[in-house]
Each structure stands twice: as C-alpha cells, then as structure tokens.
Design a protein around this motif. Structure first.
Motif, PDB file in Angstrom:
ATOM      1  N   ARG A 126      29.907  40.305  18.289  1.00 12.19           N
ATOM      2  CA  ARG A 126      28.938  40.533  19.369  1.00 12.19           C
ATOM      3  C   ARG A 126      29.702  41.019  20.587  1.00 12.19           C
ATOM      4  N   VAL A 127      29.148  42.030  21.224  1.00 13.50           N
ATOM      5  CA  VAL A 127      29.757  42.596  22.423  1.00 13.50           C
ATOM      6  C   VAL A 127      28.878  42.235  23.611  1.00 13.50           C
ATOM      7  N   SER A 128      29.529  41.754  24.663  1.00 15.66           N
ATOM      8  CA  SER A 128      28.791  41.384  25.872  1.00 15.66           C
ATOM      9  C   SER A 128      28.344  42.629  26.623  1.00 15.66           C
ATOM     10  N   ARG A 129      27.540  42.394  27.613  1.00 20.41           N
ATOM     11  CA  ARG A 129      27.219  43.461  28.548  1.00 20.41           C
ATOM     12  C   ARG A 129      28.442  43.716  29.419  1.00 20.41           C
ATOM     13  N   LEU A 130      28.496  44.894  29.977  1.00 23.45           N
ATOM     14  CA  LEU A 130      29.560  45.227  30.908  1.00 23.45           C
ATOM     15  C   LEU A 130      29.389  44.363  32.151  1.00 23.45           C
ATOM     16  N   ARG A 131      30.473  43.707  32.559  1.00 28.18           N
ATOM     17  CA  ARG A 131      30.383  42.823  33.733  1.00 28.18           C
ATOM     18  C   ARG A 131      31.699  42.877  34.488  1.00 28.18           C
ATOM     19  N   ARG A 132      31.679  42.338  35.678  1.00 27.71           N
ATOM     20  CA  ARG A 132      32.893  42.264  36.487  1.00 27.71           C
ATOM     21  C   ARG A 132      33.597  40.949  36.196  1.00 27.71           C
ATOM     22  N   SER A 133      34.925  41.028  36.038  1.00 27.66           N
ATOM     23  CA  SER A 133      35.706  39.821  35.773  1.00 27.66           C
ATOM     24  C   SER A 133      35.754  38.970  37.030  1.00 27.66           C
ATOM     25  N   GLY A 134      35.997  37.684  36.849  1.00 28.85           N
ATOM     26  CA  GLY A 134      36.022  36.761  37.974  1.00 28.85           C
ATOM     27  C   GLY A 134      37.220  36.945  38.875  1.00 28.85           C
ATOM     28  N   GLU A 135      38.372  37.259  38.298  1.00 30.16           N
ATOM     29  CA  GLU A 135      39.603  37.298  39.083  1.00 30.16           C
ATOM     30  C   GLU A 135      39.722  38.560  39.924  1.00 30.16           C
ATOM     31  N   ASP A 136      39.738  39.707  39.282  1.00 37.50           N
ATOM     32  CA  ASP A 136      40.019  40.947  40.008  1.00 37.50           C
ATOM     33  C   ASP A 136      38.830  41.898  40.075  1.00 37.50           C
ATOM     34  N   LYS A 137      37.687  41.442  39.612  1.00 39.41           N
ATOM     35  CA  LYS A 137      36.436  42.207  39.688  1.00 39.41           C
ATOM     36  C   LYS A 137      36.470  43.523  38.911  1.00 39.41           C
ATOM     37  N   GLN A 138      37.366  43.615  37.923  1.00 35.42           N
ATOM     38  CA  GLN A 138      37.385  44.807  37.078  1.00 35.42           C
ATOM     39  C   GLN A 138      36.249  44.714  36.067  1.00 35.42           C
ATOM     40  N   LEU A 139      35.772  45.864  35.626  1.00 31.44           N
ATOM     41  CA  LEU A 139      34.726  45.888  34.612  1.00 31.44           C
ATOM     42  C   LEU A 139      35.315  45.447  33.277  1.00 31.44           C
ATOM     43  N   THR A 140      34.633  44.526  32.607  1.00 32.63           N
ATOM     44  CA  THR A 140      35.135  44.006  31.337  1.00 32.63           C
ATOM     45  C   THR A 140      34.005  43.896  30.322  1.00 32.63           C
ATOM     46  N   LEU A 141      34.400  43.896  29.071  1.00 28.98           N
ATOM     47  CA  LEU A 141      33.537  43.598  27.945  1.00 28.98           C
ATOM     48  C   LEU A 141      34.175  42.454  27.184  1.00 28.98           C
ATOM     49  N   ILE A 142      33.355  41.644  26.557  1.00 24.73           N
ATOM     50  CA  ILE A 142      33.872  40.559  25.729  1.00 24.73           C
ATOM     51  C   ILE A 142      33.382  40.779  24.304  1.00 24.73           C
TER      52      ILE A 142
END
Length: 161
Positions: A126-142
């Motif tokens: 399962r792939v998450s929605r595109l979101r901003r990471s907590g630490e550096d606010k970069q766009l991430t997927l999980i």
C-alpha cells in the motif's frame, strides 16, 4: 476611408495573435504533460524498487529467526540512503525496528491502526498519499508491505520514499 480599410487588417492581426497564443498554450500544455509522464515513470520505478527491497527483506532468514540485530544490519545495508528508512511494525502498529534509529533505541512511533489493519488484510503493498515529512517538510510517500513473520510478532514492513 482610412479607418474602414484598417478594420480588416485589425481583424486579421487579432486572428493571427490568437493563433500564436493558442500555439504557445498548446506547447506549454504538451511540456507539462511530458513532465508529468516523466515524473510518473520515475515514481513507478522508485516504488517498484522499494517494493523489491521490502519483499527481499521480508524473506530474510535473520527476520525468520527473530535475529533483529542481524536483520537491522541487513535492512540498513539495503537502505539506499539515510532518507529511506525501513521499519518493522507489529499488528498494533508499534515500531519494532527502524533502520534510521540505533537498534534498541526507544521507538515511540505508531502507525495508524486503520492503516496497519488495511495493510495486513491484503497481500499487496500500500502506498500512502503524498505528504510532508515531520522533520524537514519534504514531500514523502510511504510504502507498506505485509509480511508473515508472525511467530516473532512482526506483521508489516514500511519504506519511506
């Protein structure tokens, strides 16, 4: 009479300008679509590579034997960079291991119970929605993948892209 002769010329000029503007819009749209296709192909390749890493790690003999220390080393070596940590979670969503943290460090990270339930209910990643990471606010997927090392309480593996 000079003004009457100017009207058709202005009409033609307006038509030519509109055609040029439309051609520029079409070119810009083609460029945006091509960039979107390129990004989509790149993202598909990254997710496929991440899934392959998780599947290989999920079949690790260290994991099957419950040797989390050796598995931590193996998963950290498979991590393509420090920005793509691998994590193991139990069925309640509690982190058991995260490669970006030293083995044995206190891990207070939880996965949303609904999400972990949905991951465990299926066989597919399962792939998450595109979101901003907590630490550096970069766009991430999980990318989450269910694994079946249940004798050790390990239920899912996660890769952050």
């Amino acid at each position: 009479m000079g003004g009457a002769g100017l009207a058709p010329l202005l009409l033609v000029a307006g038509f030519v300008i509109e055609m040029l503007l439309q051609a520029e819009r079409d070119t810009a749209i083609r460029g945006v679509l091509e960039a979107a296709r390129t990004i989509s192909r790149w993202l598909d390749q990254e997710l496929a590579a991440g899934e392959a890493v998780l599947r290989v790690l999920g079949s690790s003999q260290h994991l099957a034997n419950g040797d989390l220390s050796s598995f931590h080393q193996q998963a950290a070596a498979a991590d393509r960079s420090d920005t793509h940590p691998v994590a193991l979670y139990d069925a309640a969503g509690r982190a058991l291991l995260i490669t970006s943290e030293p083995l044995g460090a206190p891990l207070d990270r939880l996965v949303d119970p609904e999400r972990i339930g949905a991951v465990l209910a299926g066989e597919q990643p399962r792939v998450s929605r595109l979101r901003r990471s907590g630490e550096d606010k970069q766009l991430t997927l999980i990318l989450d993948l269910p694994i079946r090392a249940e004798s050790r309480g390990i239920k899912a593996m996660r890769l952050t892209e």
